[in-house]
Design a protein around this motif. Structure first.
Motif, PDB file in Angstrom:
ATOM      1  N   THR A  16     -33.590 -47.167 -78.198  1.00  0.00           N
ATOM      2  CA  THR A  16     -32.368 -47.065 -79.011  1.00  0.00           C
ATOM      3  C   THR A  16     -31.687 -45.624 -78.472  1.00  0.00           C
ATOM      4  O   THR A  16     -30.405 -45.637 -78.501  1.00  0.00           O
ATOM      5  CB  THR A  16     -32.739 -46.919 -80.643  1.00  0.00           C
ATOM      6  N   GLY A  17     -32.487 -44.585 -78.535  1.00  0.00           N
ATOM      7  CA  GLY A  17     -31.864 -43.400 -78.056  1.00  0.00           C
ATOM      8  C   GLY A  17     -31.170 -43.433 -77.046  1.00  0.00           C
ATOM      9  O   GLY A  17     -30.145 -42.828 -76.588  1.00  0.00           O
ATOM     10  N   VAL A  18     -31.925 -43.976 -75.856  1.00  0.00           N
ATOM     11  CA  VAL A  18     -31.246 -44.246 -74.350  1.00  0.00           C
ATOM     12  C   VAL A  18     -29.895 -44.953 -74.502  1.00  0.00           C
ATOM     13  O   VAL A  18     -28.888 -44.591 -73.894  1.00  0.00           O
ATOM     14  CB  VAL A  18     -32.153 -44.544 -73.430  1.00  0.00           C
ATOM     15  N   GLY A  19     -30.174 -46.078 -75.085  1.00  0.00           N
ATOM     16  CA  GLY A  19     -28.875 -46.993 -75.323  1.00  0.00           C
ATOM     17  C   GLY A  19     -27.981 -46.302 -75.773  1.00  0.00           C
ATOM     18  O   GLY A  19     -26.595 -46.451 -75.517  1.00  0.00           O
ATOM     19  N   GLY A  20     -27.962 -45.564 -77.053  1.00  0.00           N
ATOM     20  CA  GLY A  20     -26.971 -44.915 -77.623  1.00  0.00           C
ATOM     21  C   GLY A  20     -26.434 -43.583 -76.895  1.00  0.00           C
ATOM     22  O   GLY A  20     -25.073 -43.388 -76.667  1.00  0.00           O
ATOM     23  N   ILE A  24     -22.506 -43.479 -75.641  1.00  0.00           N
ATOM     24  CA  ILE A  24     -21.793 -42.083 -75.701  1.00  0.00           C
ATOM     25  C   ILE A  24     -21.193 -41.738 -74.668  1.00  0.00           C
ATOM     26  O   ILE A  24     -20.009 -41.339 -74.226  1.00  0.00           O
ATOM     27  CB  ILE A  24     -22.501 -41.222 -76.737  1.00  0.00           C
ATOM     28  N   TRP A  25     -22.139 -41.747 -73.437  1.00  0.00           N
ATOM     29  CA  TRP A  25     -21.629 -41.074 -72.275  1.00  0.00           C
ATOM     30  C   TRP A  25     -20.718 -42.064 -71.591  1.00  0.00           C
ATOM     31  O   TRP A  25     -19.305 -41.454 -71.088  1.00  0.00           O
ATOM     32  CB  TRP A  25     -22.788 -41.233 -71.656  1.00  0.00           C
ATOM     33  N   ALA A  28     -17.209 -41.559 -73.311  1.00  0.00           N
ATOM     34  CA  ALA A  28     -16.643 -40.118 -72.878  1.00  0.00           C
ATOM     35  C   ALA A  28     -15.952 -40.458 -71.630  1.00  0.00           C
ATOM     36  O   ALA A  28     -14.803 -39.854 -71.420  1.00  0.00           O
ATOM     37  CB  ALA A  28     -17.584 -39.023 -72.760  1.00  0.00           C
ATOM     38  N   ILE A  29     -16.702 -41.115 -70.769  1.00  0.00           N
ATOM     39  CA  ILE A  29     -15.890 -41.145 -69.345  1.00  0.00           C
ATOM     40  C   ILE A  29     -14.940 -42.210 -69.437  1.00  0.00           C
ATOM     41  O   ILE A  29     -13.784 -41.830 -68.858  1.00  0.00           O
ATOM     42  CB  ILE A  29     -17.021 -41.722 -68.527  1.00  0.00           C
ATOM     43  N   ALA A  30     -14.892 -43.125 -70.243  1.00  0.00           N
ATOM     44  CA  ALA A  30     -13.608 -43.920 -70.485  1.00  0.00           C
ATOM     45  C   ALA A  30     -12.600 -43.127 -71.118  1.00  0.00           C
ATOM     46  O   ALA A  30     -11.275 -43.442 -70.635  1.00  0.00           O
ATOM     47  CB  ALA A  30     -13.948 -45.245 -71.330  1.00  0.00           C
ATOM     48  N   GLN A  31     -12.774 -42.333 -71.895  1.00  0.00           N
ATOM     49  CA  GLN A  31     -11.843 -41.481 -72.582  1.00  0.00           C
ATOM     50  C   GLN A  31     -11.085 -40.537 -71.497  1.00  0.00           C
ATOM     51  O   GLN A  31     -10.050 -40.195 -71.619  1.00  0.00           O
ATOM     52  CB  GLN A  31     -12.347 -40.761 -73.869  1.00  0.00           C
TER      53      GLN A  31
END
Length: 179
Positions: A16-20, A24-25, A28-31
């Protein structure tokens, strides 16, 4: 509880942590990509607006050059002002070849080479020719076409000047008319 439950719980939390984190990463790249695209679009809009304003100025120069009579002091001053305005507008255009071509065309408009023997009608015709070349180049930019080749008369006109190459933008300057 047995060890397999703890191992499953740890792997579940880690997954879950890795997926989250990846989610998020990727957001951020898309933004960042959207911000870059938005910036490029704003630059393109500013460049297109500047090109359209430069076209309007050049059409006014061409219209004024079509008027009968010699270039009197007031018309010469207006020509200088319009050329300077086009020069400023062209600084918003990212295409270096276009900036150079329009800069050269506009620099030749208000000035006469040493020992110029052209009549006032020939000078007016040359101003119209230089305007037509700059207008054709700006139109090609708006249509995303390559720059048209310069007319033979433009090469002849450029040969009237004692210097072969105007040089880079950083070394160019213009004198303002006295008055």
């Amino acid at each position: 509880m047995d060890a397999s439950v703890w191992v499953a719980a740890v792997f579940g939390l880690a997954g879950t942590g890795v997926g989250g984190g990846l989610s998020i990463w990727s957001s951020a790249i898309a933004q960042r990509q959207q911000a870059v695209r938005a910036h490029e679009e704003r630059q393109q809009v500013r460049a297109s607006t500047a090109v359209e304003a430069a076209l309007a100025e050049l059409l006014e120069v061409q219209r004024d050059a079509r008027r009968a009579g010699p270039l009197d002091e007031a018309r010469q001053q207006l020509l200088h002002e319009r050329v300077l305005h086009v020069q400023v507008l062209m600084q918003r255009v990212p295409d270096a070849a276009l900036r150079t071509r329009v800069r050269e065309d506009t620099l030749f408009m208000p000035l006469a080479p040493p020992g110029d023997t052209r009549t006032s009608q020939e000078r007016r015709a040359d101003i119209m020719l230089l305007c037509a070349d700059a207008i054709a180049c700006l139109g090609a930019y708006l249509r995303t076409e390559p720059l048209p080749p310069p007319a033979e008369r433009l090469q002849t006109l450029r040969s009237l000047w004692p210097f072969g190459d105007i040089g880079p933008e950083e070394s160019a300057f213009m004198y303002e008319a006295d008055g």
